[in-house]
Design an enzyme around this catalytic site. Structure first.
Site, short mmCIF file in Angstrom:
data_model
loop_
_atom_site.label_atom_id
_atom_site.label_comp_id
_atom_site.label_asym_id
_atom_site.label_seq_id
_atom_site.Cartn_x
_atom_site.Cartn_y
_atom_site.Cartn_z
CB SER A 171 12.27 -9.51 -19.04
OG SER A 171 12.34 -7.62 -18.41
CE1 TYR B 166 17.01 2.08 -20.07
CE2 TYR B 166 17.82 -0.16 -19.49
CZ TYR B 166 17.84 1.14 -19.50
OH TYR B 166 19.81 1.20 -19.70
CG PHE C 5 12.03 -3.95 -28.35
CD1 PHE C 5 13.48 -4.21 -27.99
CD2 PHE C 5 11.45 -3.14 -28.99
CE1 PHE C 5 14.42 -3.06 -28.77
CE2 PHE C 5 12.70 -2.66 -29.55
CZ PHE C 5 14.14 -2.37 -29.66
N GLY D 160 20.99 -18.97 -9.11
CA GLY D 160 21.11 -18.90 -10.80
C GLY D 160 21.19 -18.60 -11.22
CG ASP D 161 23.01 -13.64 -10.51
OD1 ASP D 161 22.75 -14.01 -11.10
OD2 ASP D 161 23.34 -12.94 -8.85
CE1 TYR E 273 13.68 -12.20 -20.84
CE2 TYR E 273 16.29 -13.43 -19.06
CZ TYR E 273 14.70 -12.28 -20.65
OH TYR E 273 14.97 -10.48 -21.09
CB THR F 174 6.01 -4.22 -17.39
OG1 THR F 174 6.48 -4.58 -18.77
CG2 THR F 174 5.78 -5.50 -16.82
N1 UFG Z 1 23.19 -7.67 -7.79
C1 UFG Z 1 23.61 -7.43 -6.53
N2 UFG Z 1 22.45 -6.55 -5.53
C2 UFG Z 1 21.06 -6.04 -5.90
C3 UFG Z 1 20.86 -6.63 -7.34
C4 UFG Z 1 22.10 -7.60 -8.44
O1 UFG Z 1 24.44 -8.09 -6.05
O2 UFG Z 1 20.84 -5.91 -5.48
C5 UFG Z 1 24.17 -8.63 -8.94
C6 UFG Z 1 23.77 -9.50 -9.31
O3 UFG Z 1 23.25 -10.62 -8.50
C7 UFG Z 1 24.38 -9.52 -10.50
C8 UFG Z 1 25.03 -8.15 -11.12
O4 UFG Z 1 23.94 -7.89 -9.81
O5 UFG Z 1 25.22 -10.73 -9.75
C9 UFG Z 1 24.04 -8.18 -12.31
O6 UFG Z 1 21.87 -8.28 -11.58
P1 UFG Z 1 21.13 -7.95 -12.79
O7 UFG Z 1 20.17 -8.17 -11.96
O8 UFG Z 1 21.12 -6.11 -12.92
O9 UFG Z 1 21.82 -8.34 -13.73
P2 UFG Z 1 21.49 -9.38 -14.21
O10 UFG Z 1 22.85 -10.06 -14.42
O11 UFG Z 1 21.57 -11.11 -13.43
O12 UFG Z 1 20.72 -9.88 -15.16
C10 UFG Z 1 21.04 -10.07 -16.63
C11 UFG Z 1 19.66 -9.10 -17.32
C12 UFG Z 1 18.65 -10.24 -17.90
C13 UFG Z 1 19.51 -11.75 -18.16
C14 UFG Z 1 20.55 -12.06 -17.54
C15 UFG Z 1 21.27 -13.23 -17.36
O13 UFG Z 1 19.70 -7.70 -16.67
O14 UFG Z 1 17.74 -10.07 -18.15
O15 UFG Z 1 21.36 -10.84 -17.27
O16 UFG Z 1 22.19 -14.13 -16.27
F1 UFG Z 1 18.79 -12.37 -17.50
#
Ligand code: UFG
Length: 316
Positions: free
Chosen positions: A74, A11, A70, A278-279, A138, A35
């Site tokens: 991930s 991407y 890149f 972990g969020d 990661y 990927t």
């Molecule tokens: N979310 C939902 N429902 C879903 C998917 C995601 O509610 O089906 C929420 C997640 O909990 C989060 C937000 O949407 O609060 C964003 O989620 P993403 O998975 O799109 O992105 P992240 O913030 O988890 O991940 C990003 C980068 C990762 C990195 C991370 C660091 O994409 O590579 O931030 O915390 F590791």
């Protein structure tokens, strides 16, 4: 410049490679297609399919002005379940790349790093001086590579820049997000609008934020790509600089879903599920340093614009 783009069939890598070609650079893409997709390699690039750890030396022996790195694993959840895949696929592979660059005198490196190196932040917006305490393998693997790059810059004069991305989204024309295993919010929500997913599950609405859902800083992939070209031209021999890249605005999960409803005209049913382990509740970048030192200004910060570009790509 003659540039090697590892992971240029993925991407962010494909968008950056496309922008570099548009900027007049000679670009070679190296990708193992584990990927990525062969048809994502931009027109105008030479494509070498291969395992970076094995072929980096051969490829770099041709002589390059720089590498944009890149290629990586991930997926946060996968990194916790199968850490070896991340220590080997990210760290060991990057060490091989650094050695090949040293051996063949490749002077510049721009590395694709992540906000996941910081973990749960103490202050928001997050500056580069924030403590790095990754909460997943990661992020830890990307941080380990940053340490290796710093030592190569000091010892061998490498001109290096790491760019720590926040939430990359959107598309650059025909180049966009097509993960086989999709975990990211915007493409998942757009799958509902396309009819391939029934509803979007919100990962918790009991977070300490305005509407109870997590807040993230969404950065348009074209703005992100532009920062890479600026980083290349600002890299200084013997120094490893680190910059955060985000738009500086936070949007909640509910705000993202609403933007997708506006852009697609689809009602997009949403159900509330449990928190995702972990969020962090809120991740917003301070990109002051990138703006000041690289002269970078993100221009596509409007959430509806970001979603509209992702939607145009998904609808192709
Ligand atoms: N979310 C939902 N429902 C879903 C998917 C995601 O509610 O089906 C929420 C997640 O909990 C989060 C937000 O949407 O609060 C964003 O989620 P993403 O998975 O799109 O992105 P992240 O913030 O988890 O991940 C990003 C980068 C990762 C990195 C991370 C660091 O994409 O590579 O931030 O915390 F590791």
């Amino acid at each position: 410049m003659k540039l090697l783009v590892t992971g240029g069939a993925g991407y962010v890598g494909s968008v950056c490679a496309a922008r570099l070609v548009e900027g007049g650079h000679e670009v070679v893409v190296l990708d193992d297609l584990s990927t990525g997709h062969a048809d994502a390699v931009p027109d105008g690039c030479r494509f070498v399919r291969g395992d970076l750890a094995e072929v980096a030396g051969d490829v770099l022996s041709e002589g390059y002005d720089g590498v944009l790195h890149f290629a990586a694993k991930s997926l946060v959840a996968e990194s916790m379940a199968d850490p070896a895949k991340y220590w080997d696929g990210n760290v060991v592979t990057s060490l091989r790349l650094l050695e090949a660059m040293r051996e063949h005198g490749t002077p510049r490196l721009v590395f694709s790093s992540t906000a996941a190196t910081y973990g749960q932040p103490e202050e928001v917006p997050i500056p580069e001086s924030a403590p790095t305490r990754p909460t997943n393998t990661y992020g830890a693997s990307k941080l380990a590579i940053d340490y290796a790059i710093t030592s190569y810059a000091r010892a061998h004069g490498l001109a290096a820049v790491s760019l720590r991305y926040f939430n990359v989204a959107g598309a650059h024309g025909q180049y966009g997000e097509r993960h086989t295993v999709e975990t990211h919010l915007i493409p998942l929500v757009l799958q509902v609008a396309q009819g391939t997913r029934e509803h979007i599950q919100i990962a918790g609405e009991d977070w300490p934020t305005e509407d109870g859902t997590c807040v993230r800083d969404y950065i348009h992939v074209t703005d992100l790509a532009d920062a890479h070209e600026l980083a290349l031209s600002h890299a200084v021999g013997g120094e490893h600089r680190i910059y955060n890249l985000g738009s500086g605005h936070g949007f909640s999960v509910r705000e993202v879903i609403d933007a997708c409803r506006r852009v697609t005209g689809h009602p997009i049913p949403a159900v509330v599920g449990p928190r995702r382990p972990g969020d962090p509740d809120r991740l917003i970048a301070s990109s002051t340093l990138a703006r000041a030192e690289l002269g970078w200004t993100p221009e596509r910060t409007d959430l509806d614009r970001i979603v509209a570009d992702a939607w145009a790509f998904a609808s192709r």
